[in-house]
Design a protein around this motif. Structure first.
Motif, PDB file in Angstrom:
ATOM      1  N   LEU A  59      53.650   9.076   3.707  1.00 47.61           N
ATOM      2  CA  LEU A  59      52.786   8.944   4.884  1.00 47.61           C
ATOM      3  C   LEU A  59      51.394   8.448   4.491  1.00 47.61           C
ATOM      4  O   LEU A  59      50.812   7.584   5.161  1.00 47.61           O
ATOM      5  N   ALA A  60      50.836   9.010   3.417  1.00 46.51           N
ATOM      6  CA  ALA A  60      49.508   8.580   2.971  1.00 46.51           C
ATOM      7  C   ALA A  60      49.532   7.116   2.558  1.00 46.51           C
ATOM      8  O   ALA A  60      48.574   6.362   2.807  1.00 46.51           O
ATOM      9  N   HIS A  61      50.629   6.687   1.935  1.00 45.66           N
ATOM     10  CA  HIS A  61      50.751   5.288   1.526  1.00 45.66           C
ATOM     11  C   HIS A  61      50.760   4.372   2.752  1.00 45.66           C
ATOM     12  O   HIS A  61      50.124   3.310   2.764  1.00 45.66           O
ATOM     13  N   GLU A  86      46.508   9.801  14.047  1.00 44.47           N
ATOM     14  CA  GLU A  86      46.411  11.235  14.318  1.00 44.47           C
ATOM     15  C   GLU A  86      47.777  11.915  14.195  1.00 44.47           C
ATOM     16  O   GLU A  86      47.887  13.021  13.664  1.00 44.47           O
ATOM     17  N   GLN A  87      48.818  11.238  14.669  1.00 42.59           N
ATOM     18  CA  GLN A  87      50.164  11.793  14.559  1.00 42.59           C
ATOM     19  C   GLN A  87      50.561  11.944  13.095  1.00 42.59           C
ATOM     20  O   GLN A  87      51.164  12.944  12.694  1.00 42.59           O
ATOM     21  N   ASP A  90      48.623  14.944  11.605  1.00 46.44           N
ATOM     22  CA  ASP A  90      49.228  16.211  12.032  1.00 46.44           C
ATOM     23  C   ASP A  90      50.537  16.468  11.293  1.00 46.44           C
ATOM     24  O   ASP A  90      50.839  17.608  10.907  1.00 46.44           O
ATOM     25  N   ALA A  91      51.324  15.416  11.091  1.00 47.80           N
ATOM     26  CA  ALA A  91      52.605  15.571  10.402  1.00 47.80           C
ATOM     27  C   ALA A  91      52.397  15.997   8.949  1.00 47.80           C
ATOM     28  O   ALA A  91      53.143  16.829   8.422  1.00 47.80           O
ATOM     29  N   ILE A  92      51.387  15.432   8.303  1.00 47.02           N
ATOM     30  CA  ILE A  92      51.087  15.825   6.917  1.00 47.02           C
ATOM     31  C   ILE A  92      50.726  17.303   6.867  1.00 47.02           C
ATOM     32  O   ILE A  92      51.228  18.067   6.027  1.00 47.02           O
ATOM     33  N   GLU A  93      49.834  17.728   7.777  1.00 48.96           N
ATOM     34  CA  GLU A  93      49.409  19.127   7.777  1.00 48.96           C
ATOM     35  C   GLU A  93      50.581  20.057   8.065  1.00 48.96           C
ATOM     36  O   GLU A  93      50.763  21.073   7.380  1.00 48.96           O
ATOM     37  N   ASP A  94      51.401  19.722   9.053  1.00 50.72           N
ATOM     38  CA  ASP A  94      52.546  20.573   9.393  1.00 50.72           C
ATOM     39  C   ASP A  94      53.524  20.671   8.228  1.00 50.72           C
ATOM     40  O   ASP A  94      54.075  21.733   7.943  1.00 50.72           O
ATOM     41  N   TRP A  95      53.754  19.556   7.541  1.00 55.09           N
ATOM     42  CA  TRP A  95      54.697  19.544   6.421  1.00 55.09           C
ATOM     43  C   TRP A  95      54.195  20.446   5.292  1.00 55.09           C
ATOM     44  O   TRP A  95      54.955  21.253   4.744  1.00 55.09           O
ATOM     45  N   PRO A 108      58.958  13.954   7.824  1.00 55.49           N
ATOM     46  CA  PRO A 108      58.122  13.475   8.937  1.00 55.49           C
ATOM     47  C   PRO A 108      58.547  12.074   9.391  1.00 55.49           C
ATOM     48  O   PRO A 108      57.754  11.122   9.359  1.00 55.49           O
ATOM     49  N   VAL A 109      59.796  11.954   9.809  1.00 51.92           N
ATOM     50  CA  VAL A 109      60.366  10.639  10.119  1.00 51.92           C
ATOM     51  C   VAL A 109      59.643   9.979  11.289  1.00 51.92           C
ATOM     52  O   VAL A 109      59.314   8.791  11.256  1.00 51.92           O
ATOM     53  N   ALA A 110      59.387  10.784  12.347  1.00 55.13           N
ATOM     54  CA  ALA A 110      58.783  10.202  13.540  1.00 55.13           C
ATOM     55  C   ALA A 110      57.403   9.636  13.239  1.00 55.13           C
ATOM     56  O   ALA A 110      57.052   8.537  13.705  1.00 55.13           O
ATOM     57  N   ALA A 111      56.608  10.370  12.453  1.00 59.81           N
ATOM     58  CA  ALA A 111      55.259   9.904  12.136  1.00 59.81           C
ATOM     59  C   ALA A 111      55.311   8.649  11.269  1.00 59.81           C
ATOM     60  O   ALA A 111      54.542   7.698  11.468  1.00 59.81           O
TER      61      ALA A 111
END
Length: 736
Positions: A59-61, A86-87, A90-95, A108-111
């Motif tokens: 995600l960060a990449h 933002e999505q 949030d996905a990073i934090e939730d994971w 975090p597929v959707a994000a």
């Protein structure tokens, strides 16, 4: 590494959210801020790679690529791009939260898919269309996307590289052990008992010093009475040796007491630091909680948590966890309007709730605010009348503070229905009770229609407090200094009466003057003061101030506040007790509750009585060539009721002594013209001055010089290097 990552990853996410919030307001894009956002996600990617957290790295990449294209202008940071970022945040934090809890979080597929769609230039990225654009900023409405097919999209070449989930996180590079809070509390109590014992030892030292002074005085009187009597020789020899032996023991006891006190302070500080944790460790999951509640109730909310890096006592943070959660839920339920209401009010359809943590002096400051409806004072007043909390005739004259204070009443609620978020009326009463128990204060602000603001100030530490010790009608009380603006004396003739209430002018403004005895319901007595002056403590809570009269301000001490285990009313100003040197307990009072109690009983009029005529206090001559030392000693002596005369050297002192009656002399040794020893010699050779007691206060501390001073007739010798005003005052009291 994982433990370090848990701390590190939140900062770039918070920075990223602040950047996005500014862009959502329509602020112009600042290249430096865009570069900083790029740098943040790049660092996050590297940290995730180092800890083998592949979903976070992926995600960060993707975000790094998106910001790289935004820097070159290939991709605009419009509404859809901001929501996609933002999505992803949030996905990073939730994971990470789920992973840290020991569970196996879903990918975090959707994000990832949303960010990839933005990178591909799609008009409507998946899972973003359901978020309403901001019509104020001119965003075009986006169609609602439903029935999105889930695509498991991990970066190419990274399939099958899922991290292994350990049952527990490994320790950080710094060695650590798990210690129960009860053990830390026991250590803190031990430190307090240790400090109490050192104080008791210091008192023993002062008593031994008094014995030493009395032995010296007896020896001087004996020499005068028995001069020339050969039968008294054995006493003449024995008394000085006994005095020297007591002096040597007292010095050893002083050194041991001082060392023990320093060790106890260090021990107490170490234990206190061991209890300090970041606010993030307690409040870090609140963003996810509020987002989940909003999602469950079909609300659109942006949650901002700031300052979670601040350190505070773990017990303080845990005590505030439920109150802060109540306030966040109230902001969501009572504060944020529906999307239709916000659009009609020309507001951003997405509501904002913010929790901000900061340190203000020695207090932890927590602020919960939203951009919703604000407090409806009219509705609060109506609810209060229906519940019988305030008569209708009082509503017209009720202030805003009176009305907002009603929301802390147990059972009070303006909610029309009881739901799982609010409506039972217990949340804010819990907040108020917790803050009061922590010796804190709470301020309510905001503007109707523009949001509400709740500001909490509590001590950083749960138990150890700096206290101003005061006396009132023979009892000793402690008041935390973080609620005190100043302690002073006011002239009795400056006290005025306004509308039947005593008032005094302090800090450039008139203040209500109340008696501590009145506030605590003690025996009614008039205020007489000492020497025409009244001891006053100025208490403050927010913008409210009162001048509290006491019999005397005694000292400042740092102590562990203990629970008295007594049933106290919620309005009681008593918050606990501390153990004194002699083993007795002094009551600790909340300055904020004292202000509230004074306001509720402010109709009582203080009686100012004239003090009974009495003998004037002793006159002390202070002799020192240093203006700083003269000023210091003069202020100490005058604050304790003595009259003071000053001289710059021994010659001036002799001239003063021969023209006026002085009860005691406090002199330095090293002075021009005539030094302290010369002054002593001249005084003892003059029959009119020989009986005036003399205390030498000098930086010269060799045993030879001290013995020389005592041999010349000094009644006491105090060393400046370890100058203790209490020792000087007790020495004067013993001699006079």
């Amino acid at each position: 590494l994982l433990a370090a990552f848990q701390i590190e990853y939140r900062e770039p996410l918070e920075s990223l959210r602040r950047f996005l919030s500014r862009q959502e307001t329509g602020a112009p894009l600042v290249p430096d801020e865009l570069d900083e956002a790029f740098r943040r996600v790049h660092s996050l990617k590297g940290a995730a790679r180092a800890t083998d957290l592949r979903p976070v790295e992926t995600l960060a990449h993707r975000l790094e690529t998106l910001f790289a294209k935004a820097r070159t202008g290939v991709i605009p940071l419009d509404f859809l791009a901001i929501k996609g970022i933002e999505q992803a945040a949030d996905a990073i934090e939730d994971w990470v939260v789920a992973y840290s809890a020991g569970s196996k979080p879903a990918d975090p597929v959707a994000a990832i898919k949303a960010v990839e769609s933005i990178l591909a230039g799609e008009t409507v990225p998946p899972n973003i269309g359901a978020i309403a654009p901001n019509p104020i900023r001119g965003d075009a409405p986006a169609p609602l996307i439903t029935n999105q097919k889930e695509v498991r999209g991990i970066a190419p070449g990274e399939r099958g590289r899922q991290p292994t989930i350990p049952s527990t996180l490994p320790p950080s590079s710094e060695d650590s052990v798990r210690v129960s809070t009860s053990s830390l509390d026991a250590l803190l109590r031990s430190a307090d008992r240790l400090l109490t014992e050192t104080a008791r030892q210091a008192r023993v030292g002062r008593e031994m010093h008094a014995i030493e002074l009395r032995l010296g005085a007896i020896g001087q009187q004996w020499r005068r009475l028995m001069a020339g009597d050969p039968q008294a020789d054995f006493l003449m020899r024995d008394l000085p040796s006994l005095a020297k032996a007591v002096q040597a023991v007292r010095r050893d006891q002083d050194r041991g007491s001082f060392a023990l006190h320093q060790l106890a302070l260090a021990f107490q500080t170490d234990v206190r630091q061991a209890r300090m944790v970041t606010a993030d460790s307690v409040f870090g999951d609140f963003r996810k909680m509020v987002r989940a509640l909003a999602r469950d109730h079909g609300m659109e909310i942006e949650v901002q948590l700031d300052g979670l890096y601040v350190l505070a006592d773990r017990l303080v943070l845990h005590a505030l966890k439920d109150p802060v959660m109540h306030m966040l839920r109230n902001s969501l339920y009572h504060g944020i309007e529906t999307r239709a209401e916000r659009v009609a009010k020309n507001k951003n359809p997405v509501g904002r709730i913010r929790l901000h943590c900061a340190v203000e002096g020695s207090r932890l400051a927590l602020t919960v605010e939203d951009d919703g409806r604000g407090l409806d004072l009219h509705k609060i007043a109506e609810t209060a009348m229906q519940a019988g909390l305030m008569p209708k005739e009082q509503m017209a004259s009720a202030s805003e503070n009176d009305l907002t204070g009603l929301i802390f009443t147990p059972g009070f609620s303006t909610a029309e229905t009881i739901g799982d978020l609010a409506g039972r009326g217990m949340g804010m009463s819990v907040v108020h009770q917790t803050v009061a128990k922590l010796n804190g204060e709470m301020q309510i602000g905001g503007k109707a229609g523009a949001g509400a603001r709740f500001h909490i100030l509590v001590p950083l530490w749960a138990a150890i407090r700096h206290l101003l010790m005061v006396s009132c009608q023979g009892q000793m009380f402690g008041i935390p200094t973080d609620g005190i603006e100043r302690a002073t004396r006011v002239a009795m003739d400056t006290i005025t009466t306004v509308e039947g209430k005593a008032t005094v002018r302090l800090l450039g403004q008139p203040m209500p003057l109340v008696s501590l005895a009145h506030v605590l319901g003690m025996t009614e007595e008039g205020l007489s003061g000492q020497g025409g002056f009244l001891a006053v403590v100025v208490l403050r809570a927010g913008t409210s101030r009162i001048a509290l009269s006491v019999d005397a301000c005694l000292t400042i001490r740092e102590s562990l506040i203990r629970d008295l285990n007594l049933p106290l009313a919620t309005s009681s100003a008593v918050t606990g007790g501390i153990l004194l040197d002699d083993g007795t307990v002094a009551i600790v009072l909340s300055p904020f509750k004292l202000i509230s109690a004074a306001a509720s009983g402010g109709g009582r009029t203080l009686t100012i009585t004239a003090p009974a005529p009495k003998k004037p206090p002793p006159l002390i001559l202070v002799v020192d060539d240093s203006v700083t030392t003269r000023t210091l000693e003069k202020s100490i002596l005058e604050a304790n009721g003595y009259r003071v005369q000053l001289a710059v050297d021994g010659a001036e002192a002799l001239a003063l002594l021969r023209t006026q009656v002085v009860d005691l002399v406090v002199t330095d040794v090293q002075m021009p013209r005539l030094d302290g020893f010369g002054l002593l010699r001249e005084m003892k050779q003059d029959k009119m001055l020989a009986d005036i007691p003399v205390i030498v206060v000098s930086s010269v501390e060799t045993p030879e010089e001290q013995e020389r001073g005592l041999a010349l007739g000094a009644d006491a010798y105090v060393v400046k290097r370890k100058f203790d005003q209490q020792v000087l005052l007790e020495t004067i009291e013993q001699i006079l």
